[in-house]
Design a protein around this motif. Structure first.
Motif, short mmCIF file in Angstrom:
data_model
loop_
_atom_site.label_atom_id
_atom_site.label_comp_id
_atom_site.label_asym_id
_atom_site.label_seq_id
_atom_site.Cartn_x
_atom_site.Cartn_y
_atom_site.Cartn_z
N ALA A 86 0.84 -1.21 0.00
CA ALA A 86 0.00 0.00 0.00
C ALA A 86 0.87 1.25 0.00
O ALA A 86 0.59 2.21 -0.73
N LEU A 87 1.95 1.24 0.78
CA LEU A 87 2.80 2.44 0.84
C LEU A 87 3.46 2.68 -0.51
O LEU A 87 3.56 3.82 -0.96
N ARG A 88 3.89 1.61 -1.16
CA ARG A 88 4.55 1.78 -2.48
C ARG A 88 3.57 2.28 -3.53
O ARG A 88 3.93 3.05 -4.41
N ALA A 89 2.34 1.78 -3.44
CA ALA A 89 1.35 2.15 -4.47
C ALA A 89 0.89 3.59 -4.29
O ALA A 89 0.41 4.21 -5.24
N TYR A 90 1.00 4.12 -3.08
CA TYR A 90 0.59 5.52 -2.88
C TYR A 90 1.59 6.16 -1.92
O TYR A 90 1.46 6.10 -0.69
N LEU A 91 2.62 6.79 -2.50
CA LEU A 91 3.73 7.37 -1.73
C LEU A 91 3.41 8.80 -1.30
O LEU A 91 2.50 9.44 -1.87
N PRO A 92 4.16 9.33 -0.35
CA PRO A 92 3.93 10.72 0.09
C PRO A 92 3.90 11.70 -1.07
O PRO A 92 3.13 12.66 -1.06
#
Ligand code: FDA
Length: 418
Positions: A86-92
């Motif tokens: 999830a973090l990789r698919a939607y980064l800061p």
């Protein structure tokens, strides 16, 4: 919260593709993503206003992400790698693009923390606008009495609310944790998870001040308001990082970023270890560099610690070292005592009795066990159509914008899947 349920976006048919429970960070974000992909979405919350925790976050300026929020090691949970997809698919940087599109001014503070320049309400408004551009319907001030599977042939779920029964193909549970009950926190998400056979990892207050036995703490209570940079560790927890951050003395115990960070790893009955002068090796400074022999011990220590703490520290040290007092001169104590004094400052072991609890905790650690969720969609593996996002899941970020990034990333993952 007892206000009658408002049905914005039209009372319309009570049948949706997606029902999101919880109009907080993760729920609103997920609703916007799903709505903009063409799903008919409703968001249901018992609070009268959405995004209450966003409003109060970051001292009213919302630390909405961190430049390092894509780093997996900044998140704790039973399955450390779960958050990766999830973090990789939607980064800061994706969230920053959204913030830029809404012309929200922001700035970077300490350690990559990104804050709004003016008000956290800008983020709430942005999430509302994003949801509304996806045609999302709102049921605010609306209690949820229960959820159940719809008729076996039809699939989907039914949600019993103050506004009647809502039928939905997918159900996204975004009801957050137990922290700060006055903002509307409840255990609904955990109850729904259990109802559908998902395990809950024991919940605990996290990012929370720590407290001490009143008698033990009495001498330190006088230091309330004193702050200093420290290194802090929870040596009984092998996976716990060591943090260098500010610590704050309070009347009941310890707070400040250092303590909030370590509180997420500390377990009752185990010690904390604090280096009160992490930037210097006191033994070297005091012995090898031969300080001024006429200097008083409290003055010597005050070169490395706040003055009030230095005086109290030497006084307490003196209780076990006859003849040592704050005004004792360096020349009057031997090297061994100086070494011990240095060691006591750089390895202060202490035993908290507890935490300030959910009333003061920024987040709840533990929650819906990630083993039962698909990390790409946040869907319960055994219950098609049921998703969990945000803080209700057993993923807890460090202090500094990581928990909001988890809300955006997990909300995005579910929003793209429903
Ligand atoms: P969130 O708590 O935001 O939303 C849950 C929603 O579900 C709420 O609207 C609630 O009313 C609703 N709900 C709950 N039970 C319900 C029920 N029974 N029926 C209907 N609705 C129900 N993080 C960060 O990254 N940077 C920061 O600056 C801060 N600052 C901060 C300050 C303070 C004081 C707190 C308490 C917390 C923070 N945090 C933070 C943490 C951050 O606020 C938190 O991790 C996210 O809001 C979690 O988002 P969720 O959407 O999962 O839950």
């Amino acid at each position: 919260m007892s206000r009658p349920c408002r049905a914005e976006g039209g009372a319309g048919p009570q049948s949706f593709d997606v029902a999101v429970l919880g109009a907080g960070a993760a729920g609103m974000f997920c609703a916007g993503v799903a709505g903009q992909r063409g799903a008919r979405v409703v968001v249901i919350d018992h609070a009268a206003q959405p995004g209450e925790k966003i409003r109060i976050s970051g001292g009213g300026r919302c630390n909405f992400t961190n430049v390092d929020a894509g780093r997996l090691e900044r998140y704790a949970g039973s399955e450390p790698r779960f958050a990766r997809h999830a973090l990789r698919a939607y980064l800061p940087k994706r969230f920053l693009e959204l913030v830029a599109r809404h012309r929200i001014p922001w700035h970077e503070k300490h350690r990559g923390q990104l804050f709004c320049d003016d008000s956290s309400l800008r983020i709430v408004r942005m999430l509302r606008e994003e949801a509304e551009s996806g045609g999302v319907a709102w049921r605010l001030g609306c209690r949820v009495h229960g959820v159940r599977r719809a008729d076996p042939g039809e699939g989907g779920f039914e949600v019993d609310t103050d506004a009647g029964v809502v039928r939905t193909r997918s159900l996204v549970v975004a009801t957050g944790g137990l922290s700060i009950p006055k903002t509307g926190a409840s255990d609904l998400g955990y109850r729904i998870a259990r109802q559908f056979g998902l395990r809950i990892v024991e919940t605990r207050p996290a990012l929370v001040p720590l407290t001490f036995d009143a008698a033990d703490w009495a001498p330190f209570g006088a230091l309330a308001g004193v702050a200093l940079e420290v290194d802090i560790a929870a040596p009984a927890q092998p996976d716990a990082p060591r943090f260098r951050e500010d610590l704050l003395f309070t009347h009941r115990g310890l707070s400040g970023p250092a303590v909030l960070q370590i509180s997420s790893f500390w377990r009752p009955g185990t010690p904390l270890e604090i280096d009160l002068a992490p930037a210097r090796r006191l033994e070297q400074v005091w012995i090898d560099a031969q300080p001024e022999a006429r200097q008083q011990l409290a003055t010597l220590l005050a070169a490395s610690l706040p003055r009030r703490l230095a005086a109290l520290w030497v006084e307490r040290f003196g209780a076990n070292h006859p003849g040592v007092r704050p005004e004792t001169r360096v020349a009057e104590v031997g090297k061994r005592a100086l070494r011990e004094l240095a060691g006591s400052v750089q390895r202060w072991e202490l035993h908290p009795s507890g935490t300030e609890g959910y009333r003061k905790a920024e987040v709840t650690s533990g929650g819906v066990a990630t083993a039962a969720l698909d990390p790409r969609t946040m869907q319960a593996r055994e219950v098609p159509g049921l998703h969990f996002v945000g803080e209700v899941v057993d993923v807890t970020g460090w202090l500094g914008g990581y928990n909001f990034q988890w809300a955006w990333s997990s909300g995005f993952a579910a929003g793209m899947a429903v």
